[in-house]
Design a protein around this motif. Structure first.
Motif, PDB file in Angstrom:
ATOM      1  N   LEU A   1       8.760  95.936  -7.357  1.00  0.00           N
ATOM      2  CA  LEU A   1       9.451  95.126  -6.225  1.00  0.00           C
ATOM      3  C   LEU A   1       8.703  93.920  -5.810  1.00  0.00           C
ATOM      4  CD1 LEU A   1      10.628  98.051  -3.799  1.00  0.00           C
ATOM      5  CD2 LEU A   1      12.091  96.584  -5.235  1.00  0.00           C
TER       6      LEU A   1
ATOM      7  N   THR B   1       9.412  91.313  -8.799  1.00  0.00           N
ATOM      8  CA  THR B   1      10.746  90.898  -8.824  1.00  0.00           C
ATOM      9  C   THR B   1      11.008  89.823  -7.767  1.00  0.00           C
ATOM     10  OG1 THR B   1      11.397  92.937  -9.787  1.00  0.00           O
ATOM     11  CG2 THR B   1      13.259  91.704  -8.938  1.00  0.00           C
ATOM     12  N   LYS B   2      10.521  90.241  -6.531  1.00  0.00           N
ATOM     13  CA  LYS B   2      10.671  89.202  -5.442  1.00  0.00           C
ATOM     14  C   LYS B   2      10.338  87.907  -5.618  1.00  0.00           C
ATOM     15  CE  LYS B   2       9.114  88.195  -0.644  1.00  0.00           C
ATOM     16  NZ  LYS B   2       8.102  88.521   0.249  1.00  0.00           N
TER      17      LYS B   2
ATOM     18  N   ALA C   1      15.938  92.771  -4.802  1.00  0.00           N
ATOM     19  CA  ALA C   1      15.323  93.532  -5.658  1.00  0.00           C
ATOM     20  C   ALA C   1      15.413  94.876  -5.311  1.00  0.00           C
ATOM     21  CB  ALA C   1      13.799  93.168  -5.610  1.00  0.00           C
TER      22      ALA C   1
ATOM     23  N   VAL D   1      17.668  92.659 -13.337  1.00  0.00           N
ATOM     24  CA  VAL D   1      16.986  91.570 -12.917  1.00  0.00           C
ATOM     25  C   VAL D   1      17.088  90.425 -13.999  1.00  0.00           C
ATOM     26  CG1 VAL D   1      14.500  90.671 -12.597  1.00  0.00           C
ATOM     27  CG2 VAL D   1      15.375  93.047 -11.783  1.00  0.00           C
TER      28      VAL D   1
END
Length: 285
Positions: free
Chosen positions: A14, A17-18, A33, A68
């Motif tokens: 997470l 991905t942020k 995310a 993603v």
């Protein structure tokens, strides 16, 4: 995300991905995310928070990476997840249809307010079917018909009607084409209303992925309003309502088109939660 076989647990991926989505210009990178990881792991957000140290399997990681990557190219999250909520209902969405906006809920609410005595409603340009299906859900005794020029959009709308347990009569065609000689007690529409020259200025998610035919309203954005306002009175019963969603700043011009089309009675405009005049309507004498 590297191709090395390192351990990726929920919290670590997470956080990664942020940062990645933020670099790509996504507005709510952490929240998005989380939504994508919920989908990949078949968890809700509470479940995600209770499993921050859970390692992802290879298949879960592959599924999440694919989502993603798509979001990094600014594909709308709704197309990636395949759904969007509208009026408390869940709608399947694909690139064949415009993603339902909560602004459009004003159109449904105004239609329901004016539905007393209505036996039939026509939704023009149904797309995902969100307006027609929400009306069928709110008004179970009213016959709801809808039309769209796109066969692909109608396939999505039919699936959504079945999913939400309502009956809507779907027809393929342009505007009133399938309804020669037919009259309704109410007509509603959220037509394409973006001026053609403004399309290039829209968010990348919109201009790059949503169907152009559902956005482009012609040179000034009013092409479909002119066509609908000119013909609608021929397809309404006496005292019937025409309700239209409009773009920001378009309400005065569309109201004039309604008056010119014979909708001289009880013309109104209604604002959305942002204070923008979002729905206009009028009634035939």
């Amino acid at each position: 995300m590297t191709q090395q076989r390192e351990k990726w647990d929920v919290l670590k991926i997470l956080n990664w991905t942020k940062g990645y989505l933020a670099e790509k210009g996504v507005e709510n990178p952490r929240l998005e995310a989380e939504w994508m990881l919920c989908e990949a792991l078949s968890l809700d957000r509470v479940g995600l928070y209770l499993n921050f140290d859970k390692p992802l399997s290879d298949s879960e990681l592959a599924s999440y990476r694919n989502m993603v990557a798509r979001r990094g190219k600014r594909e709308p999250l709704q197309y990636i997840l395949g759904s969007q909520e509208f009026m408390g209902l869940d709608f399947q969405v694909t690139p064949a249809v415009l993603i339902p906006r909560h602004d459009t809920e004003v159109l449904v609410s105004e239609a329901v307010k004016r539905s007393a005595g209505a036996g039939s409603i026509l939704d023009i340009g149904t797309g995902s079917g969100c307006v027609a299906i929400a009306l069928a859900k709110e008004l179970p005794d009213v016959e709801v018909c809808s039309v769209d020029v796109s066969a692909d959009a109608l396939a999505v709308a039919m699936s959504n009607a079945e999913k939400n347990g309502v009956t809507v009569q779907f027809s393929q065609g342009s505007l009133f084409e399938p309804f020669a000689g037919r009259r309704f007690d109410m007509i509603v529409s959220n037509p394409p209303y973006i001026p053609a020259s403004d399309i290039a200025t829209l968010q990348q998610e919109v201009r790059g992925f949503e169907p152009l035919s559902a956005l482009d309203g012609g040179a000034d954005g009013l092409d479909f309003y002119r066509s609908i306002a000119a013909e609608a009175s021929n397809h309404l019963t006496a005292g019937g309502w025409l309700l239209l969603e409009v773009g920001a700043g378009q309400a005065p011009e569309v109201l004039e088109l309604l008056r010119a089309g014979g909708f001289s009675r009880e013309c109104f405009s209604e604002k959305d939660p942002a204070g923008i005049d979002r729905v206009v309507g009028g009634r035939v004498p």
